[in-house]
Enzyme design. Structure first.
Site, short mmCIF file in Angstrom:
data_model
loop_
_atom_site.label_atom_id
_atom_site.label_comp_id
_atom_site.label_asym_id
_atom_site.label_seq_id
_atom_site.Cartn_x
_atom_site.Cartn_y
_atom_site.Cartn_z
N LYS A 1 0.86 -1.16 0.00
CA LYS A 1 0.00 0.00 0.00
C LYS A 1 0.91 1.23 0.00
O LYS A 1 1.42 1.65 1.06
CB LYS A 1 -0.92 -0.02 1.23
CG LYS A 1 -2.10 0.96 1.12
CD LYS A 1 -1.66 2.38 1.40
CE LYS A 1 -2.78 3.38 1.11
NZ LYS A 1 -2.27 4.78 1.10
N CYS B 1 14.28 10.66 6.59
CA CYS B 1 14.18 10.38 8.03
C CYS B 1 15.54 10.36 8.71
O CYS B 1 15.61 10.45 9.94
CB CYS B 1 13.44 9.07 8.25
SG CYS B 1 14.13 7.69 7.34
N GLU C 1 9.79 1.41 10.97
CA GLU C 1 10.87 2.38 10.79
C GLU C 1 10.20 3.74 10.84
O GLU C 1 9.51 4.15 9.92
CB GLU C 1 11.59 2.13 9.47
CG GLU C 1 12.91 2.87 9.37
CD GLU C 1 12.81 4.14 8.54
OE1 GLU C 1 12.81 5.23 9.17
OE2 GLU C 1 12.73 4.06 7.31
N GLU D 1 11.39 17.44 14.01
CA GLU D 1 11.93 17.21 12.67
C GLU D 1 11.34 18.23 11.70
O GLU D 1 10.12 18.29 11.52
CB GLU D 1 11.57 15.79 12.25
CG GLU D 1 12.31 15.25 11.06
CD GLU D 1 11.99 13.79 10.82
OE1 GLU D 1 12.80 13.13 10.15
OE2 GLU D 1 10.94 13.31 11.28
#
Length: 471
Positions: free
Chosen positions: A167, A276, A242, A374
């Site tokens: 997906k 990331c 993750e 972030e």
């Protein structure tokens, strides 16, 4: 969508895919939901038995065909990627190679899923550990690496004998569609690989509620990861997560500044800072602070911003307006609290695109939002530090633990510093540590498990202990 070897979904409503460089629609995908997800899960479940019974060598044969097809179609995959999510074309080509390397690596690693024979504690027994594939695997992947995040999950799952449902993100699903075409050309049996696009909430609901799905592998935000952990509890589904990061980068007084600048450039500005593991917080020791800021800013000023289809572009667009707004707010917050913009600092919204200038900000401190959250954009905040202990304290002061970077020429200092850092990945004088053959993953709230390397395939197998009585 592709379910059980058939292209389906033409009767459904569609979702537009928009190029963030110019705001133009570049394609559409079916807006699937629970029904389509259920069909894909059923197909994968029915294909699991025959696929898992193939030898590791037979499964490797399919994966090797896919690997070659990815290389043969590198340019088309890269062009699609750049069109749908803005990544500079040279980076997109690099991602295709990186993505293909996972298929190649795990084609071979599947042949090395070893069991064990254990010495028995009594006479007349044989103790063994067998390794079995988990079963049906559902992969939910993000927009920023639309092919590599799929193959990093697909490769080990298929090599281990699992079947697969993917997906992709609604922001960059077209690359996944092309990858699915290549899987079809590679000859994978029907139902072994399935592609569903559409509503994340509806598709995820089906995945979580269907007992045929035994493993979920997800790359994305920590917030969504925590939700998946809660949802998986009812059936105790296996998870690989993750999740988010907030990577510190430390430059000590004895660092080679040319190496450090090169490393920060490689880490910080790849994919316009939308990775990331990119450096989000830069801590520079006072002895080289001014020199580093000067050299780094000079390098950043050479970066070219623009449409990723332009071969000369270094920095493409942010993924959408919300991403741009977040970067803007972080920069405004830092300036309001006393930080100084050395270069950049402005949004660029010409011709319908969502761009932000590559930016260096000095004299930041922990009170600023960008040092706590972030930013996910091309902004490099730099804070002055005095000691190694101070660097460690600032670096570890975060709930995240995905990646960190250290620049020092002193082996003793580097070793002791890294031993104190609570991060799953550390680049030492290296701003680009990722590779197919190494474990990728984080500590703390940055995830569960590792992808890549020999650890990456262990996540897709179960250990079955067998005690054999020898009469």
């Amino acid at each position: 969508m592709n379910i059980n070897g058939e292209w389906v979904g033409g009767e459904l409503d569609t979702k537009d895919v928009v190029n963030p460089a110019n705001g133009k629609t570049v394609g559409t995908v079916p807006n699937g939901g629970e029904a389509e997800a259920e069909q894909a899960i059923t197909a994968a479940h029915e294909a699991f038995g025959p696929w898992s019974e193939l030898t590791a060598y037979e499964r490797a044969g399919y994966l090797k065909k896919l690997h070659q097809l990815m290389l043969d179609n590198q340019e088309e995959l890269a062009q699609i990627m750049t069109l749908e999510m803005g990544k500079p074309i040279n980076e997109s080509r690099g991602e295709v190679n990186y993505a293909a390397s996972f298929i190649e690596w795990f084609a071979e690693e599947g042949k090395r899923i070893y069991g064990e024979t254990i010495p028995a504690h009594v006479q007349g027994k044989r103790l063994q550990v067998w390794k079995k594939p988990v079963g049906v695997v559902a992969a939910i992947t993000p927009w920023n690496f639309p092919v590599a995040m799929l193959t990093r999950k697909m490769g080990p799952a298929l090599a281990a004998g699992c079947t697969f449902m993917m997906k992709p993100s609604g922001d960059s699903p077209l690359t996944a569609v092309k990858l699915m075409e290549l899987c079809e050309k590679a000859g994978f049996p029907k139902g072994v690989i399935n592609l569903v696009t559409g509503s994340s909430s509806k598709i995820t609901k089906a995945i979580m509620e269907n007992k045929k799905v035994r493993k979920i592998t997800f790359t994305g935000s920590t917030e969504v990861g925590k939700l998946l952990i809660k949802q998986s509890a009812d059936q105790v589904k296996r998870l690989s997560l993750e999740l988010g990061g907030h990577a510190p980068l430390i430059v000590l007084d004895d660092a080679n500044l040319e190496t450090a600048v090169k490393g920060v450039m490689a880490s910080k500005f790849r994919n316009a800072g939308q990775t990331c593991i990119c450096a989000n917080r830069i801590y520079v020791q006072s002895g080289v602070y001014d020199a580093f800021v000067e050299k780094f800013s000079e390098a950043v000023e050479q970066l070219k911003v623009g449409d990723g289809e332009d071969e000369s572009v270094d920095i493409g667009p942010l993924i959408n307006q919300a991403g741009l707004d977040k970067v803007n707010s972080h920069v405004e917050d830092a300036v309001t609290k006393g930080a100084a913009v050395v270069t950049g600092g402005e949004a660029i919204t010409d011709d319908g695109g969502v761009f932000f200038q590559p930016t260096v900000i000095k004299d930041v401190d922990p009170s600023m939002v960008m040092m706590q959250e972030e930013t996910f954009g091309p902004v490099a905040p730099i804070q002055k530090i005095e000691t190694i202990d101070e660097a460690v304290s600032f670096a570890n002061d975060t709930p995240y633990g995905l990646a960190a970077y250290v620049f020092t020429e002193n082996v003793s200092k580097g070793t002791q510093l890294i031993e104190q850092l609570n991060f799953g990945i550390v680049g030492w004088n290296d701003g680009a540590p990722s590779a197919a053959q190494v474990p990728f993953g984080g500590m703390k709230e940055s995830g569960i498990g590792r992808e890549g390397g020999h650890e990456g395939i262990e996540a897709f197998v179960e250990s079955q202990y067998v005690s054999i009585g020898m009469n």
